[in-house]
Each structure stands twice: as C-alpha cells, then as structure tokens.
Design an enzyme around this catalytic site. Structure first.
Site, mmCIF file in Angstrom:
data_model
loop_
_atom_site.group_PDB
_atom_site.id
_atom_site.type_symbol
_atom_site.label_atom_id
_atom_site.label_comp_id
_atom_site.label_asym_id
_atom_site.label_seq_id
_atom_site.Cartn_x
_atom_site.Cartn_y
_atom_site.Cartn_z
ATOM 1 N N TYR A 31 3.608 3.572 -3.880
ATOM 2 C CA TYR A 31 2.385 3.368 -3.091
ATOM 3 C C TYR A 31 2.694 3.397 -1.588
ATOM 4 O O TYR A 31 1.996 4.034 -0.799
ATOM 5 C CB TYR A 31 1.786 2.019 -3.508
ATOM 6 C CG TYR A 31 0.496 1.619 -2.856
ATOM 7 C CD1 TYR A 31 -0.705 2.216 -3.210
ATOM 8 C CD2 TYR A 31 0.472 0.601 -1.900
ATOM 9 C CE1 TYR A 31 -1.899 1.814 -2.623
ATOM 10 C CE2 TYR A 31 -0.721 0.187 -1.315
ATOM 11 C CZ TYR A 31 -1.905 0.795 -1.679
ATOM 12 O OH TYR A 31 -3.076 0.394 -1.105
ATOM 13 N N LYS A 70 1.294 5.971 1.130
ATOM 14 C CA LYS A 70 0.474 5.482 2.238
ATOM 15 C C LYS A 70 1.106 5.793 3.586
ATOM 16 O O LYS A 70 0.389 6.008 4.583
ATOM 17 C CB LYS A 70 0.235 3.970 2.083
ATOM 18 C CG LYS A 70 -0.695 3.606 0.916
ATOM 19 C CD LYS A 70 -2.015 4.339 0.994
ATOM 20 C CE LYS A 70 -3.153 3.644 0.261
ATOM 21 N NZ LYS A 70 -4.386 4.470 0.274
HETATM 22 P P1 NAD Z 1 -10.561 -0.030 -6.111
HETATM 23 O O1 NAD Z 1 -9.642 0.145 -7.265
HETATM 24 O O2 NAD Z 1 -11.543 -1.129 -6.139
HETATM 25 O O3 NAD Z 1 -11.362 1.316 -5.837
HETATM 26 C C1 NAD Z 1 -10.736 2.567 -5.833
HETATM 27 C C2 NAD Z 1 -11.665 3.560 -6.484
HETATM 28 O O4 NAD Z 1 -10.999 4.847 -6.465
HETATM 29 C C3 NAD Z 1 -11.953 3.225 -7.940
HETATM 30 O O5 NAD Z 1 -13.337 3.097 -8.152
HETATM 31 C C4 NAD Z 1 -11.356 4.397 -8.709
HETATM 32 O O6 NAD Z 1 -12.115 4.754 -9.847
HETATM 33 C C5 NAD Z 1 -11.319 5.499 -7.673
HETATM 34 N N1 NAD Z 1 -10.300 6.509 -7.971
HETATM 35 C C6 NAD Z 1 -9.009 6.298 -8.298
HETATM 36 N N2 NAD Z 1 -8.381 7.459 -8.528
HETATM 37 C C7 NAD Z 1 -9.301 8.438 -8.329
HETATM 38 C C8 NAD Z 1 -9.251 9.848 -8.399
HETATM 39 N N3 NAD Z 1 -8.133 10.497 -8.766
HETATM 40 N N4 NAD Z 1 -10.364 10.547 -8.108
HETATM 41 C C9 NAD Z 1 -11.515 9.917 -7.756
HETATM 42 N N5 NAD Z 1 -11.615 8.567 -7.698
HETATM 43 C C10 NAD Z 1 -10.521 7.842 -7.976
HETATM 44 O O7 NAD Z 1 -9.599 -0.159 -4.832
HETATM 45 P P2 NAD Z 1 -9.932 -0.610 -3.320
HETATM 46 O O8 NAD Z 1 -9.267 -1.906 -3.079
HETATM 47 O O9 NAD Z 1 -11.375 -0.451 -3.041
HETATM 48 O O10 NAD Z 1 -9.080 0.464 -2.516
HETATM 49 C C11 NAD Z 1 -9.665 1.527 -1.771
HETATM 50 C C12 NAD Z 1 -8.583 2.145 -0.907
HETATM 51 O O11 NAD Z 1 -8.110 1.201 0.046
HETATM 52 C C13 NAD Z 1 -7.354 2.596 -1.680
HETATM 53 O O12 NAD Z 1 -6.852 3.773 -1.117
HETATM 54 C C14 NAD Z 1 -6.379 1.478 -1.471
HETATM 55 O O13 NAD Z 1 -5.046 1.895 -1.633
HETATM 56 C C15 NAD Z 1 -6.708 1.095 -0.051
HETATM 57 N N6 NAD Z 1 -6.321 -0.265 0.312
HETATM 58 C C16 NAD Z 1 -6.992 -1.309 -0.201
HETATM 59 C C17 NAD Z 1 -6.629 -2.579 0.195
HETATM 60 C C18 NAD Z 1 -7.399 -3.760 -0.279
HETATM 61 O O14 NAD Z 1 -7.178 -4.851 0.268
HETATM 62 N N7 NAD Z 1 -8.285 -3.637 -1.229
HETATM 63 C C19 NAD Z 1 -5.542 -2.783 1.048
HETATM 64 C C20 NAD Z 1 -4.868 -1.680 1.553
HETATM 65 C C21 NAD Z 1 -5.282 -0.419 1.179
#
Ligand code: NAD
Length: 303
Positions: free
Chosen positions: A163, A167
């Site tokens: 990851y 990233k």
């Molecule tokens: P989440 O799992 O709630 O949502 C991610 C969504 O992406 C899901 O609904 C999933 O179905 C969709 N997805 C996954 N693979 C896919 C694909 N191949 N094609 C289309 N859709 C796909 O996660 P989140 O926490 O909302 O994360 C959103 C982004 O933010 C991610 O890139 C994550 O790495 C990043 N991020 C989140 C946090 C956090 O605190 N939540 C922190 C740092 C980075």
C-alpha cells in the site's frame, strides 16, 4: 469567499460508492455537478463485486435534485469509466482518483498476489483512469485532478509495504502530471486524507471516528478542483478532522566535497549531511540538484 459551485461541470470519482468517495460524490452532486459515481463494490481486500453501493449513492444524489450516473467498472479499466462519463454527459472536467483496497501484512507474510492487487488497484488504477481522461482535458484546455495518497506513502507504515509503495507511486505520478499539465491548464494535486470509513473503523476508536467525518474533506476538493483555482498545482495536502496542511520535501544544507570523494570525508561531514538545522532548502525539481552539482564543479575548478 462565497461557496463554490460546479454547475455543468462533469466530475468522475472512483470508489465513490462508500467511504470518502461517497462523501465526495454527494458533495459534488449537491453543488451542481454531473457526477459519475464509479465503484465496483468490492470487499476491502479487493475480492467480489457489487453494484449496489454506486447505485445507492446515485439514488441519494438524484433524490436531492442532483445529477449522477453509476459506473461499476474496475479502475483497472480507466478507458471504460471515462468513455461512460463522456457518453452520459458529453464532457469531463474533474477527476478524483480515490478507489482503493487493503491487503495489510508484514513483508514476510505478504504474497505476490497481495502485492500485485494493491499496487494495481491504487497505482495502475490511478494511471489508467487518468490516462483516459488526459487527452480530453488537454484538448479542452481545462482539467482538475486530485489523486489520493496516504500517510503510509509519505512516511511508511508497518505492515503496508504494498500500500505504501502504491501510495508513494501516486505522489510521483501526480507531481509529474502537475508539470506535464501546467501549460494545458490541467492542475493535479495529491490528497492525503484520514476519514471515517471501513478502512479506518478497525484501527480508530469510535470517538475519533466521529471527529474525522469525510464530509470535512470536501471543502479542500472544492478549492483545488474549482475553475477559480489557477495556481495550486503539484501540492500534497494532508487533511483530517478539520486540519489542513501542505507537505513538501526538505533538503538539509548538506556539504559539497572534493572529488574523488573519500569515505573519510563523508564520515567527517556525516552530522552536517543529516543536519536539518542549517540552511535548509525545499526542492521542487531535479534541476535543484543539478544546480548543486554545478556549483561544486565550479568551486573545484577555482581551487
Ligand atoms: P473504502 O473501502 O471505504 O472505499 C473505497 C471504495 O473503492 C470502495 O467502495 C470500493 O468498492 C472501491 N473500489 C476498490 N477497488 C476498486 C476498483 N478496482 N474499481 C472501482 N472501485 C473500487 O475506503 P476509504 O477509506 O473511503 O478510502 C478511499 C481512498 O482514500 C483510498 O484510496 C484509500 O487508500 C485512501 N485513504 C483513506 C484513508 C482513510 O482514513 N480512510 C487514509 C489514507 C488514504
């Protein structure tokens, strides 16, 4: 400053069926944009698919008078996602690359599959959708792209080699596109969010989760992706729970040594090389380092 609107703008958001992407989609849908809500509905580890999450977000946007369409393609097929937006809405203005999954394991336990699927979903997925969007934005002379990184990509996190690598790759990709897009009015920035979602629910206590509502991430997206932003490009923004900041590289003052360089000279200057309390610099391109090399060569010539 008045609130920003996105009337007649077409916004594509990947992974917008749940979590942070859902908050983004509901926001853009509430300020006049036509939103392509992409989500393949997979499990947190990337397995299985389910169209219902994208459908639900579209239904919510429409119930409030907004305009949205669901797309269930994987971000690995960026051309299909962008073609769908063009077919439905006839243009494309803003792209938020947000879809993501996790396969957290320490390196010793990580499988090739765990590595590949995480790198592919985040890094290749961001590339794939952006690659398809790019010619459209370039030809119209307008585009705003926000790609999603993570503290893991900037600083490293135990158990997230796959990851973190993806990233960090997204940061390099975005900073390069910021340079490539500048002349075409395509501005590309990196968001480093922390927000309540299934990704964070297992590692954060409930009181923290309530303080990191992803709706509080949408104002910075509005600022970065609005046409009124003509300047902010190639930024890395850390945002969570109402805190916003920009992150940049820092170079220590360093030393310029005589050639050929001796190990003993590096040892003698080791503290200086590692010292961030001197005349630090904040490099933004390769040229900065070449200038240092040039300066040292000129110094040596004058000896
Ligand atoms: P989440 O799992 O709630 O949502 C991610 C969504 O992406 C899901 O609904 C999933 O179905 C969709 N997805 C996954 N693979 C896919 C694909 N191949 N094609 C289309 N859709 C796909 O996660 P989140 O926490 O909302 O994360 C959103 C982004 O933010 C991610 O890139 C994550 O790495 C990043 N991020 C989140 C946090 C956090 O605190 N939540 C922190 C740092 C980075």
């Amino acid at each position: 400053m008045s609130d920003l609107r996105f009337d007649n703008k077409v916004v594509v958001i990947t992974g917008a069926g749940r979590g942070l992407g859902k908050a983004y989609a509901l926001f853009y849908g509430s300020v006049g944009a036509k939103v392509l809500v992409n989500d393949n509905g997979c499990d947190l580890d990337g397995k299985n698919t389910n169209p219902k999450f994208a459908d639900e977000v579209v239904a919510t946007i429409k119930s409030k008078g907004g305009i949205a369409v669901a797309n269930y393609d994987s971000v690995l097929n960026g051309d299909k996602i962008i073609a769908h937006a063009i077919k439905e809405f006839g243009r494309l203005d803003v792209l938020i690359n947000n879809a993501g999954i996790l396969r957290d394991k320490i390196l010793a336990k990580l499988t090739e599959e765990d590595w590949d699927i995480v790198i592919k979903t985040h890094l290749y997925g961001t590339y794939s959708v952006t690659k398809a969007a790019w010619p459209i934005m370039r030809d119209q002379g307008f585009g705003r792209i926000v790609n999603t990184s993570s503290g893991s990509g900037l600083y490293g996190t135990l158990g997230q080699t796959n990851y973190a690598a993806a990233k960090a790759g997204i940061v390099g990709l975005t900073l390069t596109l910021a340079k490539e897009g500048e002349r075409r009015n395509i501005l590309c920035n990196v968001l480093v969010p922390v927000g309540a979602s299934r990704m964070t629910e297992t590692i954060m206590p409930p009181d923290v989760m309530s303080g990191i509502d992803p709706n509080n991430l949408t104002p910075i997206l509005a600022v970065l992706t609005h046409e009124s932003n003509k300047e902010y490009n190639g930024g890395i923004y850390e945002c969570s729970g109402g805190f916003f900041s920009r992150v940049r590289w820092q170079r220590s003052e360093g030393v310029s040594l005589d050639l050929p360089v001796k190990i003993s000279e590096v040892q003698k200057n080791w503290a200086k090389i590692n010292d961030f309390n001197g005349k630090n610099e904040y490099p933004t391109g390769n040229a900065d380092l070449f200038n240092k090399v040039q300066e040292n060569l000129e110094r040596l010539e004058q000896q």
